[in-house]
Design a protein around this motif. Structure first.
Motif, PDB file in Angstrom:
ATOM      1  N   ALA A 144       5.601  -7.300   4.774  1.00 27.27           N
ATOM      2  CA  ALA A 144       4.574  -8.259   5.178  1.00 27.27           C
ATOM      3  C   ALA A 144       4.680  -8.586   6.662  1.00 27.27           C
ATOM      4  CB  ALA A 144       4.710  -9.541   4.350  1.00 27.27           C
ATOM      5  N   GLY A 145       5.906  -8.764   7.143  1.00 29.28           N
ATOM      6  CA  GLY A 145       6.106  -9.116   8.547  1.00 29.28           C
ATOM      7  C   GLY A 145       5.656  -8.029   9.502  1.00 29.28           C
ATOM      8  N   ILE A 146       5.991  -6.793   9.178  1.00 31.03           N
ATOM      9  CA  ILE A 146       5.603  -5.673  10.046  1.00 31.03           C
ATOM     10  C   ILE A 146       4.083  -5.550  10.099  1.00 31.03           C
ATOM     11  CG2 ILE A 146       5.645  -3.159  10.275  1.00 31.03           C
ATOM     12  CD1 ILE A 146       8.539  -3.262   9.187  1.00 31.03           C
ATOM     13  N   LEU A 147       3.428  -5.643   8.942  1.00 26.92           N
ATOM     14  CA  LEU A 147       1.969  -5.542   8.919  1.00 26.92           C
ATOM     15  C   LEU A 147       1.315  -6.725   9.624  1.00 26.92           C
ATOM     16  CD1 LEU A 147       1.299  -4.191   5.319  1.00 26.92           C
ATOM     17  CD2 LEU A 147       0.969  -2.990   7.478  1.00 26.92           C
ATOM     18  N   GLU A 148       1.882  -7.924   9.443  1.00 25.66           N
ATOM     19  CA  GLU A 148       1.330  -9.115  10.087  1.00 25.66           C
ATOM     20  C   GLU A 148       1.276  -8.943  11.602  1.00 25.66           C
ATOM     21  OE1 GLU A 148       2.617 -13.764  10.983  1.00 25.66           O
ATOM     22  OE2 GLU A 148       3.751 -12.568   9.528  1.00 25.66           O
ATOM     23  N   HIS A 149       2.360  -8.421  12.159  1.00 22.57           N
ATOM     24  CA  HIS A 149       2.450  -8.319  13.624  1.00 22.57           C
ATOM     25  C   HIS A 149       1.722  -7.111  14.195  1.00 22.57           C
ATOM     26  CE1 HIS A 149       5.145 -11.650  14.654  1.00 22.57           C
ATOM     27  NE2 HIS A 149       5.729 -11.431  13.489  1.00 22.57           N
ATOM     28  N   THR A 150       1.536  -6.068  13.405  1.00 23.49           N
ATOM     29  CA  THR A 150       0.959  -4.837  13.957  1.00 23.49           C
ATOM     30  C   THR A 150      -0.563  -4.784  13.861  1.00 23.49           C
ATOM     31  OG1 THR A 150       1.355  -3.712  11.841  1.00 23.49           O
ATOM     32  CG2 THR A 150       3.026  -3.459  13.543  1.00 23.49           C
ATOM     33  N   VAL A 151      -1.126  -5.256  12.752  1.00 23.25           N
ATOM     34  CA  VAL A 151      -2.566  -5.110  12.534  1.00 23.25           C
ATOM     35  C   VAL A 151      -3.386  -5.816  13.616  1.00 23.25           C
ATOM     36  CG1 VAL A 151      -4.473  -5.643  10.969  1.00 23.25           C
ATOM     37  CG2 VAL A 151      -2.331  -4.739  10.057  1.00 23.25           C
ATOM     38  N   MET A 152      -2.967  -7.005  14.016  1.00 26.71           N
ATOM     39  CA  MET A 152      -3.715  -7.776  15.010  1.00 26.71           C
ATOM     40  C   MET A 152      -3.019  -7.786  16.377  1.00 26.71           C
ATOM     41  SD  MET A 152      -6.449  -8.748  13.503  1.00 26.71           S
ATOM     42  CE  MET A 152      -7.075  -9.960  14.663  1.00 26.71           C
ATOM     43  N   TYR A 153      -2.146  -6.835  16.617  1.00 30.20           N
ATOM     44  CA  TYR A 153      -1.352  -6.852  17.849  1.00 30.20           C
ATOM     45  C   TYR A 153      -2.194  -6.852  19.126  1.00 30.20           C
ATOM     46  CZ  TYR A 153       2.360  -5.881  21.164  1.00 30.20           C
ATOM     47  OH  TYR A 153       3.225  -5.974  22.223  1.00 30.20           O
ATOM     48  N   PRO A 154      -3.296  -6.070  19.217  1.00 34.61           N
ATOM     49  CA  PRO A 154      -4.092  -6.114  20.453  1.00 34.61           C
ATOM     50  C   PRO A 154      -4.578  -7.519  20.818  1.00 34.61           C
ATOM     51  CG  PRO A 154      -4.709  -4.215  19.139  1.00 34.61           C
ATOM     52  CD  PRO A 154      -3.800  -5.047  18.277  1.00 34.61           C
ATOM     53  N   VAL A 155      -4.904  -8.333  19.817  1.00 32.27           N
ATOM     54  CA  VAL A 155      -5.351  -9.702  20.086  1.00 32.27           C
ATOM     55  C   VAL A 155      -4.181 -10.541  20.605  1.00 32.27           C
ATOM     56  CG1 VAL A 155      -6.395 -11.783  19.085  1.00 32.27           C
ATOM     57  CG2 VAL A 155      -7.147  -9.521  18.342  1.00 32.27           C
ATOM     58  N   ASP A 156      -2.984 -10.257  20.109  1.00 30.93           N
ATOM     59  CA  ASP A 156      -1.797 -10.953  20.611  1.00 30.93           C
ATOM     60  C   ASP A 156      -1.567 -10.626  22.088  1.00 30.93           C
ATOM     61  OD1 ASP A 156       0.649 -12.564  20.114  1.00 30.93           O
ATOM     62  OD2 ASP A 156       1.664 -10.691  20.589  1.00 30.93           O
ATOM     63  N   SER A 157      -1.818  -9.385  22.477  1.00 33.36           N
ATOM     64  CA  SER A 157      -1.693  -9.000  23.881  1.00 33.36           C
ATOM     65  C   SER A 157      -2.674  -9.786  24.748  1.00 33.36           C
ATOM     66  CB  SER A 157      -1.942  -7.497  24.051  1.00 33.36           C
ATOM     67  OG  SER A 157      -0.942  -6.734  23.421  1.00 33.36           O
TER      68      SER A 157
END
Length: 324
Positions: A38-51
């Motif tokens: 869950a943690g890996i998917l949480e951080h990767t799917v929306m990563y561009p928005v985090d950038s």
């Protein structure tokens, strides 16, 4: 509806209707595995928005890195810096997110159950949920904080680092190991209320949408999204301070005649206020909420699915003739 017997002789409905009665029989390994995925998917799917969020929180951004909104920012970054630029720093995030979330969810489930037994005689307790989320955060952030420092430095516009290893080596050589935990106290100050609000909101939504605690993907997604939005908006000021401590934004610090490195939550608050006033504490709030809503929804729905799936598999194996 098929039923199998648990080790304790209690029936387990394989269609998931007794889903929330499963945790007493679930192993720590199950929680950790579900949490890591869950943690890996949480951080990767929306990563561009985090950038984008990291850049929008810059207190004195380069004229070429000033954005009006999330979509416009992503479009410009891709056009001017390359298609994969919004993914820079994703590798260290995945490395940190797996073990951090494994500890996080395993600790949350164990502490929540222990405190609920004391506070509510085994029933659902919002106080227990909030306290469990806070305790789990201390472990999560101890693992994730160094990854956050590297990630955010690589996300910034004109980042001087060639890659993951170059960033780690340069920061260690020029600022020392302590640089990776410079924002730890601020991170905890932000994440403890964030996770307390997050878990309380999630469990409250579950009581309304899924009162019988069946395995219900729709309710997990909606509850997770609501929890992410509320907690993200409330803690944005602390996130702005954390970003400043992690990135040590040179232009902003030089304009304040700050030599060396900025440290401490109080200093970060003063610096943010002096540079941008009250409004600066909410820089990037749109991107933060847009990032957190689907990310948290993904995390909870994936976690609840894996917890259900792995537990069902474990129960069925134990119920087979000849199993111990």
């Amino acid at each position: 509806m098929s039923q199998i017997q648990s080790k304790d002789g209690e029936p387990f409905n394989s269609d998931g209707s007794d889903y929330e009665s499963l945790p007493p029989h679930v192993s720590v390994t199950t929680h950790m595995t579900a949490g890591a995925v869950a943690g890996i998917l949480e951080h990767t799917v929306m990563y561009p928005v985090d950038s984008v969020k990291t850049r929008m929180q810059s207190l004195q951004p380069d004229p070429n890195a000033q954005y009006r909104g999330v979509y416009e920012a992503l479009k410009r970054i891709i056009q001017t810096e390359g298609f994969f630029r919004p993914l820079r720093g994703l590798n260290i995030t995945m490395i940190g997110a797996g073990p951090a979330h494994a500890l996080y969810f395993a600790c949350y489930e164990r502490v929540k159950r222990s405190l609920s037994d004391v506070i509510q005689s085994g029933g659902n307790s919002h106080l227990a949920n909030g306290m469990a989320g806070s305790v789990a955060t201390v472990l999560h952030d101890a693992v994730m904080n160094p990854a956050e420092v590297v990630k955010q430095r690589m996300q910034m516009y004109n980042s001087p680092y060639r890659g993951l290893l170059d960033c780690i080596r340069t920061v260690t050589r020029t600022e020392g190991i302590g640089a990776f935990y410079r924002s730890y106290s601020t991170q905890l100050t932000m994440n403890i209320p964030f996770q307390a609000v997050h878990f309380i909101t999630y469990e409250l939504m579950q009581e309304r949408l899924n009162p019988h605690r069946h395995y219900n993907p729709g309710s997990h997604i909606v509850s997770g999204a609501a929890a992410g939005a509320v907690s993200a908006a409330m803690t944005t000021p602390l996130d702005v301070c954390k970003t400043l401590l992690n990135t040590q934004e040179n232009v902003a610090l030089n304009s304040m005649n700050i030599s060396g490195h900025l440290s401490g939550m109080a200093n970060a608050f003063r610096t943010v206020y002096r540079l941008g006033g009250f409004g600066a504490f909410f820089k990037g709030i749109q991107a933060r909420v847009i990032y957190q809503m689907p990310s948290t929804a993904i995390a909870w729905s994936v976690y609840e699915f894996f917890k259900y799936f792995l537990t069902k598999q474990q129960m069925e194996q134990e119920a087979r003739p000849g199993s111990l």
